[in-house]
Every structure is written in C-alpha cells, then in structure tokens.
Design a protein around this motif. Structure first.
Motif, PDB file in Angstrom:
ATOM      1  N   PHE A 144       0.821  -1.207   0.000  1.00  0.00           N
ATOM      2  CA  PHE A 144       0.000   0.000   0.000  1.00  0.00           C
ATOM      3  C   PHE A 144       0.860   1.265   0.000  1.00  0.00           C
ATOM      4  N   MET A 145       1.988   1.223   0.723  1.00  0.00           N
ATOM      5  CA  MET A 145       2.906   2.371   0.704  1.00  0.00           C
ATOM      6  C   MET A 145       3.505   2.558  -0.682  1.00  0.00           C
ATOM      7  N   GLY A 146       3.812   1.454  -1.357  1.00  0.00           N
ATOM      8  CA  GLY A 146       4.312   1.547  -2.729  1.00  0.00           C
ATOM      9  C   GLY A 146       3.292   2.135  -3.669  1.00  0.00           C
ATOM     10  N   LEU A 147       2.019   1.748  -3.471  1.00  0.00           N
ATOM     11  CA  LEU A 147       0.963   2.344  -4.301  1.00  0.00           C
ATOM     12  C   LEU A 147       0.850   3.846  -4.052  1.00  0.00           C
ATOM     13  N   GLY A 148       0.911   4.245  -2.787  1.00  0.00           N
ATOM     14  CA  GLY A 148       0.843   5.677  -2.470  1.00  0.00           C
ATOM     15  C   GLY A 148       2.024   6.442  -3.026  1.00  0.00           C
ATOM     16  N   ALA A 149       3.226   5.847  -2.962  1.00  0.00           N
ATOM     17  CA  ALA A 149       4.417   6.522  -3.483  1.00  0.00           C
ATOM     18  C   ALA A 149       4.394   6.598  -5.000  1.00  0.00           C
ATOM     19  N   SER A 150       3.793   5.588  -5.659  1.00  0.00           N
ATOM     20  CA  SER A 150       3.761   5.596  -7.122  1.00  0.00           C
ATOM     21  C   SER A 150       2.886   6.721  -7.676  1.00  0.00           C
ATOM     22  N   VAL A 151       1.937   7.203  -6.871  1.00  0.00           N
ATOM     23  CA  VAL A 151       1.100   8.325  -7.319  1.00  0.00           C
ATOM     24  C   VAL A 151       1.926   9.599  -7.415  1.00  0.00           C
ATOM     25  N   TYR A 152       2.805   9.814  -6.441  1.00  0.00           N
ATOM     26  CA  TYR A 152       3.578  11.065  -6.394  1.00  0.00           C
ATOM     27  C   TYR A 152       4.920  10.954  -7.107  1.00  0.00           C
ATOM     28  N   TYR A 153       5.519   9.777  -7.112  1.00  0.00           N
ATOM     29  CA  TYR A 153       6.851   9.595  -7.708  1.00  0.00           C
ATOM     30  C   TYR A 153       6.803   8.448  -8.713  1.00  0.00           C
ATOM     31  N   PRO A 154       6.186   8.657  -9.874  1.00  0.00           N
ATOM     32  CA  PRO A 154       6.051   7.536 -10.830  1.00  0.00           C
ATOM     33  C   PRO A 154       7.382   7.094 -11.435  1.00  0.00           C
ATOM     34  N   GLN A 155       8.276   8.042 -11.743  1.00  0.00           N
ATOM     35  CA  GLN A 155       9.549   7.675 -12.382  1.00  0.00           C
ATOM     36  C   GLN A 155      10.415   6.839 -11.445  1.00  0.00           C
ATOM     37  N   GLN A 156      10.513   7.266 -10.185  1.00  0.00           N
ATOM     38  CA  GLN A 156      11.303   6.503  -9.217  1.00  0.00           C
ATOM     39  C   GLN A 156      10.680   5.134  -8.949  1.00  0.00           C
ATOM     40  N   THR A 157       9.336   5.083  -8.967  1.00  0.00           N
ATOM     41  CA  THR A 157       8.655   3.800  -8.738  1.00  0.00           C
ATOM     42  C   THR A 157       8.956   2.816  -9.861  1.00  0.00           C
ATOM     43  N   ILE A 158       8.989   3.299 -11.092  1.00  0.00           N
ATOM     44  CA  ILE A 158       9.304   2.422 -12.228  1.00  0.00           C
ATOM     45  C   ILE A 158      10.726   1.886 -12.110  1.00  0.00           C
ATOM     46  N   THR A 159      11.654   2.763 -11.741  1.00  0.00           N
ATOM     47  CA  THR A 159      13.053   2.333 -11.589  1.00  0.00           C
ATOM     48  C   THR A 159      13.187   1.289 -10.493  1.00  0.00           C
ATOM     49  N   ILE A 160      12.545   1.535  -9.332  1.00  0.00           N
ATOM     50  CA  ILE A 160      12.616   0.574  -8.226  1.00  0.00           C
ATOM     51  C   ILE A 160      11.970  -0.744  -8.621  1.00  0.00           C
ATOM     52  N   ALA A 161      10.847  -0.683  -9.348  1.00  0.00           N
ATOM     53  CA  ALA A 161      10.165  -1.911  -9.774  1.00  0.00           C
ATOM     54  C   ALA A 161      11.052  -2.723 -10.718  1.00  0.00           C
ATOM     55  N   GLN A 162      11.763  -2.040 -11.615  1.00  0.00           N
ATOM     56  CA  GLN A 162      12.646  -2.762 -12.534  1.00  0.00           C
ATOM     57  C   GLN A 162      13.780  -3.461 -11.776  1.00  0.00           C
ATOM     58  N   VAL A 163      14.402  -2.723 -10.853  1.00  0.00           N
ATOM     59  CA  VAL A 163      15.507  -3.312 -10.087  1.00  0.00           C
ATOM     60  C   VAL A 163      15.003  -4.471  -9.242  1.00  0.00           C
ATOM     61  N   THR A 164      13.840  -4.291  -8.584  1.00  0.00           N
ATOM     62  CA  THR A 164      13.288  -5.355  -7.747  1.00  0.00           C
ATOM     63  C   THR A 164      12.910  -6.570  -8.589  1.00  0.00           C
ATOM     64  N   GLY A 165      12.349  -6.342  -9.779  1.00  0.00           N
ATOM     65  CA  GLY A 165      12.016  -7.461 -10.654  1.00  0.00           C
ATOM     66  C   GLY A 165      13.244  -8.244 -11.075  1.00  0.00           C
ATOM     67  N   GLU A 166      14.327  -7.548 -11.399  1.00  0.00           N
ATOM     68  CA  GLU A 166      15.558  -8.244 -11.780  1.00  0.00           C
ATOM     69  C   GLU A 166      16.111  -9.066 -10.623  1.00  0.00           C
ATOM     70  N   LYS A 167      16.068  -8.487  -9.402  1.00  0.00           N
ATOM     71  CA  LYS A 167      16.570  -9.238  -8.245  1.00  0.00           C
ATOM     72  C   LYS A 167      15.700 -10.449  -7.958  1.00  0.00           C
ATOM     73  N   LEU A 168      14.366 -10.299  -8.045  1.00  0.00           N
ATOM     74  CA  LEU A 168      13.480 -11.433  -7.811  1.00  0.00           C
ATOM     75  C   LEU A 168      13.697 -12.533  -8.855  1.00  0.00           C
ATOM     76  N   TYR A 169      13.896 -12.137 -10.107  1.00  0.00           N
ATOM     77  CA  TYR A 169      14.170 -13.131 -11.154  1.00  0.00           C
ATOM     78  C   TYR A 169      15.480 -13.865 -10.881  1.00  0.00           C
ATOM     79  N   ASP A 170      16.496 -13.123 -10.439  1.00  0.00           N
ATOM     80  CA  ASP A 170      17.788 -13.734 -10.136  1.00  0.00           C
ATOM     81  C   ASP A 170      17.658 -14.708  -8.973  1.00  0.00           C
ATOM     82  N   TRP A 171      16.946 -14.310  -7.914  1.00  0.00           N
ATOM     83  CA  TRP A 171      16.759 -15.205  -6.772  1.00  0.00           C
ATOM     84  C   TRP A 171      15.959 -16.446  -7.173  1.00  0.00           C
ATOM     85  N   GLY A 172      14.911 -16.265  -7.992  1.00  0.00           N
ATOM     86  CA  GLY A 172      14.131 -17.410  -8.451  1.00  0.00           C
ATOM     87  C   GLY A 172      14.958 -18.378  -9.271  1.00  0.00           C
TER      88      GLY A 172
END
Length: 200
Positions: A144-172
């Motif tokens: 929910f905090m990520g959803l709230g932050a994505s409203v105000y900071y969309p560019q930073q949210t996209i960057t964090i989502a990309q990095v987190t997705g890459e890390k999750l894929y690597d761990w998987g």
C-alpha cells in the motif's frame, strides 16, 4: 700562536661585510705527532679492568601478571580490532546517510511532508487490512505504501520496480538451480541413463 688575516669583501656602502679568516701555525711551534684512535683510552678497555655487561633488571610479580594477562587477551583484542575495522566504514556511511537525510528534511521541497503523510497513511491502511495473518502484515503495508508513493513519484517507482524485478528473477533462478541439483542428487538412482537418440 696563530696569525689571523682579516679581509673584507663587498662595497662599504651596503654595511654587510663578509670576513674570511685564515689560520696558520707559527713557524717556531714544534711539530706534534698525531695519535691513532686505538691509542685513545676512550675507545679501548685497559687490561686488568673487568668488562662491564648490561644485565636486565628482573621483572616484578605485577609486571609478570600484566604480561600474562596481555598474552591471554591478545587473541580477543585482535578479533575485536578486525571487527572494528570491518564495521567502522559501514557505521560511518550510515551516520553520513542520516546527516544527509536530516539536512534534506530541514530544507525539504514544498509539498514533501503532505506526500509523506499520504504514503504513511496508505501503509497504516495496509496494516488494518492485514489483521489475523503474519504474512499479510509483512506484505500489505509495503504494498500500500508503494501504491501511495507511485502516485507522487512515478519515475522513481518504475526504476525501483525494474531493479526489484531483476533481483526477484535472479533469486528465483538460483532457487530453481538449487532445487534441481537436490532433485538430481536425491531422487535419481545411479546407473540409470535415459535413452538418447544416439544410444540404442
């Protein structure tokens, strides 16, 4: 006994005078013979005199106990010094991060604190929805905090989502490789070879 010859060099108007002094023995003084270093009494010990030897003073019981204590504590102190050398840069980095954040909050851009309040309230709402389950309490508030932050900071949210997705894929991928290795070691019987097109 000696003749002293004085000469002045330089113009007299500067009032800086340089003198050279020459010394010469008189012609009527007797010629003295020089002595060798070995003949001087300072550099040789006269015969019949005992040679002195440095003897270290024996240590007292207190000094002996302190020496034993230092010897016993030396492995622990070396471990503590190694831990301190490893943790000091991290602590310095953390302190610098705190100082930078404090300075940023002191001179925050306009509208920062209302946005921060909305993001915090979204995390509180996620905590309310997560009643009764520990897994939900770990997942819902950050979501929910990520959803709230994505409203105000969309560019930073996209960057964090990309990095987190890459890390999750690597761990998987790593987990899949570990599970596959365990499966091969435990559940495949030795001596059984699958038929391949080349083997008949």
């Amino acid at each position: 006994m000696f003749k002293v010859i004085q000469r002045s060099v330089g113009p007299a108007s500067l009032s800086l005078l340089t003198f050279r002094v020459y010394a010469a023995p008189k012609k009527d003084s007797p010629h003295k013979s020089y002595m060798k270093i070995d003949e001087l009494s300072l550099y040789s010990v006269p015969e019949g005199q005992p040679k002195y030897k440095y003897v270290e003073e024996p240590r007292s019981q207190l000094e002996e106990n302190i020496s034993q204590l230092r010897h016993h504590c030396e492995p622990y102190t070396s471990v503590f010094q190694e831990i301190y050398s490893h943790t000091k840069p991290k602590v310095d980095h953390f302190v610098q991060w705190g100082i930078d954040n404090y300075n940023y909050l002191q001179n925050a851009p306009p509208g920062f604190f209302p946005r921060l309040g909305v993001i915090g309230f979204a995390g509180f709402v996620g905590l309310l929805f997560a009643r009764g389950s520990k897994i939900k309490k770990l997942v819902y508030p950050p979501f929910f905090m990520g959803l709230g932050a994505s409203v105000y900071y969309p560019q930073q949210t996209i960057t964090i989502a990309q990095v987190t997705g890459e890390k999750l894929y690597d761990w998987g991928l790593r987990g899949y490789i570990v599970v596959e290795d365990l499966w091969k070691q435990n559940f495949q019987k030795p001596g059984i070879v699958k038929n391949s097109p080349g083997n008949k």
